[in-house]
Design an enzyme around this catalytic site. Structure first.
Site, PDB file in Angstrom:
ATOM      1  N   GLY A 494       0.712  -1.093   0.005  1.00 52.66           N
ATOM      2  CA  GLY A 494      -0.084   0.111  -0.064  1.00 52.66           C
ATOM      3  C   GLY A 494       0.908   1.271  -0.069  1.00 52.66           C
ATOM      4  O   GLY A 494       2.206   1.442   0.303  1.00 52.66           O
ATOM      5  N   PHE A 498       1.185   9.280   4.084  1.00 54.62           N
ATOM      6  CA  PHE A 498       2.186   9.358   5.129  1.00 54.62           C
ATOM      7  C   PHE A 498       3.532   8.725   4.343  1.00 54.62           C
ATOM      8  O   PHE A 498       4.580   9.129   4.461  1.00 54.62           O
ATOM      9  CB  PHE A 498       2.116   8.644   6.385  1.00 54.62           C
ATOM     10  CG  PHE A 498       3.085   8.471   7.319  1.00 54.62           C
ATOM     11  CD1 PHE A 498       3.559   9.446   8.388  1.00 54.62           C
ATOM     12  CD2 PHE A 498       3.824   7.311   7.280  1.00 54.62           C
ATOM     13  CE1 PHE A 498       4.708   9.344   9.258  1.00 54.62           C
ATOM     14  CE2 PHE A 498       4.913   7.056   8.231  1.00 54.62           C
ATOM     15  CZ  PHE A 498       5.137   8.078   8.996  1.00 54.62           C
ATOM     16  N   LYS A 500       4.805   4.574   2.366  1.00 54.40           N
ATOM     17  CA  LYS A 500       4.539   3.285   1.668  1.00 54.40           C
ATOM     18  C   LYS A 500       4.594   2.287   2.993  1.00 54.40           C
ATOM     19  O   LYS A 500       5.123   2.167   4.078  1.00 54.40           O
ATOM     20  CB  LYS A 500       5.818   2.756   0.745  1.00 54.40           C
ATOM     21  CG  LYS A 500       5.828   3.621  -0.217  1.00 54.40           C
ATOM     22  CD  LYS A 500       6.961   3.133  -1.396  1.00 54.40           C
ATOM     23  CE  LYS A 500       7.046   4.103  -2.587  1.00 54.40           C
ATOM     24  NZ  LYS A 500       8.066   3.404  -3.496  1.00 54.40           N
ATOM     25  N   ASP A 611      -9.920  10.656  11.442  1.00 54.24           N
ATOM     26  CA  ASP A 611      -9.749  10.209   9.819  1.00 54.24           C
ATOM     27  C   ASP A 611     -10.286   8.972   9.707  1.00 54.24           C
ATOM     28  O   ASP A 611      -9.777   8.305   9.126  1.00 54.24           O
ATOM     29  CB  ASP A 611      -8.204  10.167   9.656  1.00 54.24           C
ATOM     30  CG  ASP A 611      -8.011  10.462   7.934  1.00 54.24           C
ATOM     31  OD1 ASP A 611      -8.715  10.561   7.265  1.00 54.24           O
ATOM     32  OD2 ASP A 611      -6.908  10.043   7.523  1.00 54.24           O
TER      33      ASP A 611
END
Length: 825
Positions: A494, A498, A500, A611
């Protein structure tokens, strides 16, 4: 009464004809209009797009391949002639255009991936460049017809457009425009929105139009614009339509007394506006906010259009304008009536894919709270790689020329005394090393990771930004490299704002997820520290567990438990992951709500996640949900307070509209975001989808509209059609709607949401027809009362103490380390 009717007649009937006539006034020196793949010229309004076959000398391509759309390929909404044909490029192809005029030119590329009996254009993949600028890279058009618009400052005599198909693919184009622009349209530079307010030079940069918005909830078609621009209604981008009113007063616009011409913006843009819906109360301070999706890592040129068309005209109209919650203009004075005005600024999208624009009341004395905005244009600025493609985004922090000059001067000044400085440094380092060795010997027993040198351990101790109490979670960088096969791309699972995320395995076989932050990210440092501090405080079976972290060598690495089934988002849309049945979706909602309930109530102060979204809900091997990503989480208000005042952070489409406008954060902000996730789960589609028809782009707005009209069947994901019992579905819908209330006071606490979701699961009952028998046993605890969620039950809910797990890992790593030492001996 008759006089008003006549005025309205003139405005509504005669003005459109006048606007069409004004579109004829601008006659560009360079004008290439081509209908690609067409055998005949095509008229669009008063413009004629020449047939591709008549311009064969203009195009250099390996083969001449034309394609016609089938009669039912193009949606009726987009039934324009330009999208009915396409030219196919099966090899690198070039369009050279002779330029008569130097300066800014528009390039407009028309794409619609239609399907006919020969080819599906949505399977294409290609890149497009103009001169040395990359416009698109590995582009795959999908969805509705679209126009990509770019602006280049031409200094050459020939403009070359190049189409390059990706490997084993092809390129296509429906139509194109190349048009020279008025000199005054795009400036050579604009002021940056930051504390320095420096001027950003744009002369050699290419620009891509991201959004061109008309305020006042009205779309302006190209026929009503002298430059054939489409101005989209602002209603889709408003964070809350309840905070604004739409104004239209085209007759007030007066170009004669200002510096703005119709080429900057037409009557229809300056004559409509969105204004604050405020009352005559100086203490009532709200902001109206619009949100736009952008690619982070780029600068953006933003043009604000203003015109005071209020009637009656206020004595003094002062207000503030914000871009990404920073001042673009403070106490802007727009008291002059009817005179168009525009303002250009440049900002940067650092680590988030969102750009916010707000207007709010001024603090100038003797002014009522008010604000107005007529139009908005947002353009992406090419980077140092001469690229506009998202895959070429740059690191968000650069060393400026001015800073470089400062270091040159400092270096020169120090040169004369370098010998003295070196001697002092050597002496200081010797003293420091003695102190450091003493400290290291007293703390090295915290580390027992494979293959870690004493030097690396010393560096780790010195460079930590995490509090001393969290040192037990610390992994050396060498151990993380081993776990991830040196951050191999084959281990990549992913990529986020921020950094990997890699799949890894510790020496005892424990699977982990390793999130490695992008270097030099100032915002990333704060999120890195926050997430570690938060995750190390609590344990819960529905919160992703922290295994450890690494902060050596300026790295920002967080190690979590590995979640076998990835994100909830991947199981709803956008991937080839198996789609979830209705019972699974209910159980995932319940698990996520439990995690949030623990955050909100499990300690003296609530933890507000900030979030909540489907991408931050992870699923383990049994599809049990766990809430993740606490980088922007915030401690809740004190006991005697109602909210926390803080800058707005979160994800586009999920943000609480009340938090957006007031910057007052509460746990009800998480409830709103969770309501958005519930709608995602019900519909199985993204919260913002530009490929949808206009009324369906914003999922929440469309869902609320459908609910109010009793048309829930239009919303339900086809993958769960017929699975959900009506009473369960109705309970779920009612709960989601309560979460999405505009005001936080009208939303239920997350505990009540959890209770209602459990009720929806009970109403669903046991139904083997859902196609997955093990789903009924997936969650054995689904009917646990919300009253059980107390601090005393944390270890029970977590299943096992993570402290014990970590100590076992340390012992295992110690054993491996000792074994390696014995082998070396």
């Amino acid at each position: 009464m008759m006089r008003i009717s006549t005025y309205q007649f003139l405005i509504r009937v005669l003005l459109p004809f006048c606007l069409v006539l004004t579109s004829l006034e601008f006659d560009p020196e360079d004008k290439y209009l081509i209908d690609c793949g067409s055998l005949d010229d095509t008229s669009v309004g008063d413009r004629v797009f020449l047939a591709d076959s008549l311009n064969s000398s203009t195009l250099s391509t390996p083969e001449k391949i034309f394609l016609n759309a089938s009669s039912n390929s193009i949606p009726s909404t987009y039934g324009k002639a330009l999208y009915q044909t396409a030219r196919i490029y099966n090899g690198t192809s070039r369009y050279p255009f002779t330029m008569k005029k130097k300066g800014r030119h528009w390039i407009r590329l028309y794409f619609f991936p239609f399907v006919n009996q020969y080819l599906n254009l949505s399977t294409s993949k290609f890149s497009v460049s103009a001169q040395n600028f990359t416009l698109l890279k590995d582009f795959q058009p999908s969805g509705a017809p679209t126009v990509k618009e770019y602006s280049l400052n031409m200094t050459d005599d020939i403009l070359v457009l190049t189409f390059t198909p990706s490997t084993n693919s092809f390129a296509f184009l429906n139509a194109l425009e190349v048009i020279s622009l008025p000199n005054e349209l795009i400036p050579s530079g604009a002021k940056t929105v930051d504390s320095n307010g420096e001027n950003r030079n744009l002369e050699r940069q290419a620009l891509e139009t991201v959004a061109r918005i008309n305020m006042g909830n009205e779309t302006v078609p190209p026929q009503n614009d002298t430059l054939w621009r489409l101005w989209t209604s602002d209603s889709t981008y408003l964070a809350s339509s309840a905070l604004v009113v739409f104004v239209s007063n085209i007759g007030f616009v007066n170009y004669s007394s200002g510096r703005v011409s119709e080429n900057i913006g037409p009557f229809s843009v300056y004559g409509t506006a969105t204004k604050l819906n405020t009352v005559s109360d100086e203490g009532y301070m709200i902001n109206a906010t619009w949100l736009f999706h952008v690619d982070h890592g780029f600068d953006y040129f933003v043009r604000f259009h203003f015109c005071n068309i209020l009637n009656p005209v206020p004595d003094n109209l002062y207000f503030n304008v914000f871009l990404n919650y920073e001042f673009a203009a403070k106490d802007l004075n727009l008291s002059t009536s009817g005179v168009p005005y525009y303002m250009d600024v440049v900002t940067r999208a650092d680590s988030v894919d969102q750009l916010s624009v707000s207007i709010g009341p001024s603090s100038v004395l003797n002014t009522l709270p008010n604000g107005i905005l007529n139009g908005l244009e947002i353009m992406k600025v090419s980077n140092s790689k001469d690229s506009l493609d998202a895959s070429d985004a740059e690191s968000q922090f650069k060393t400026t020329t001015s800073k470089s000059k400062v270091w040159v001067y400092v270096g020169s000044a120090l040169g004369s005394s370098v010998i003295v400085i070196v001697l002092v440094l050597v002496f200081a380092l010797l003293c420091r090393r003695r102190r450091r060795k003493h400290m290291v010997h007293s703390t090295l027993d915290q580390y027992a990771m494979t293959g870690v040198s004493t030097e690396e351990k010393e560096h780790s101790i010195e460079s930590s930004i995490i509090s001393q109490s969290k040192r037990g979670y610390r992994f050396p960088f060498a151990a993380v490299q081993v776990a991830t096969d040196n951050f191999s791309e084959s281990q990549l699972i992913g990529v986020g704002g921020f950094g990997k995320v890699y799949k890894g395995a510790l020496s005892d076989g424990t699977k982990v997820a390793v999130k490695r932050g992008f270097p030099q990210s100032r915002q990333g440092v704060a999120e890195f520290k926050t997430e570690i501090e938060m995750l190390s405080q609590f344990r819960h079976r529905h919160l992703v567990s922290l295994i450890g972290y690494c902060d050596e060598r300026n790295e920002m690495i967080i190690i979590y438990e590995y979640m076998e089934n990835g994100t909830l988002k991947d199981h709803l849309y956008g991937s080839d992951q198996p789609k979830l049945n209705w019972r699974h979706r209910l159980q995932i909602c319940i698990g996520s709500a439990r995690g949030l309930h623990y955050l909100h109530t499990g300690s003296n102060k609530a933890i507000i996640h900030r979030d909540v979204k489907s991408a931050n809900i992870l699923l383990d091997e049994n599809l049990m949900a766990k809430v993740a990503d606490f980088g922007i989480s915030k401690t809740g208000p004190e006991f005697d307070q109602t909210h926390v005042s803080t800058a707005v952070k979160g994800s586009f489409g999920y943000l609480d509209p009340e938090y957006l406008t007031t910057q007052q954060l509460t746990d009800k902000s998480d409830v709103y975001s969770f309501g958005v996730v519930m709608i995602e789960i019900l519909c199985g589609r993204p919260v913002i989808d530009p490929s949808q028809p206009r009324e369906r782009v914003n999922l929440v707005e469309w869902a609320i509209k459908c609910f109010s009209m009793g048309g829930m069947e239009k919303l339900v994901d086809p993958h769960i059609e017929g699975q959900a019992k009506p009473e369960s579905l109705m309970k779920f819908k009612e709960t989601a709607l309560k979460c999405l209330a505009d005001l936080g006071a009208n939303r239920p606490p997350i505990g009540d949401v959890l209770w209602n979701l459990e009720a929806a699961l009970q109403l669903q009952g046991s139904d083997q027809r859902e196609g997955n028998e093990q789903s009924t046993n997936l969650y054995s605890e689904t009917r646990v009362s919300t009253a059980q969620f107390s601090m005393g039950s944390v270890d029970d809910l977590a299943g096992v103490s993570m402290g014990r797990v970590f100590s076992q890992m340390v012992r295992a790593e110690n054993a491996v380390d000792q074994s390696q030492k014995d082998t070396n001996i």
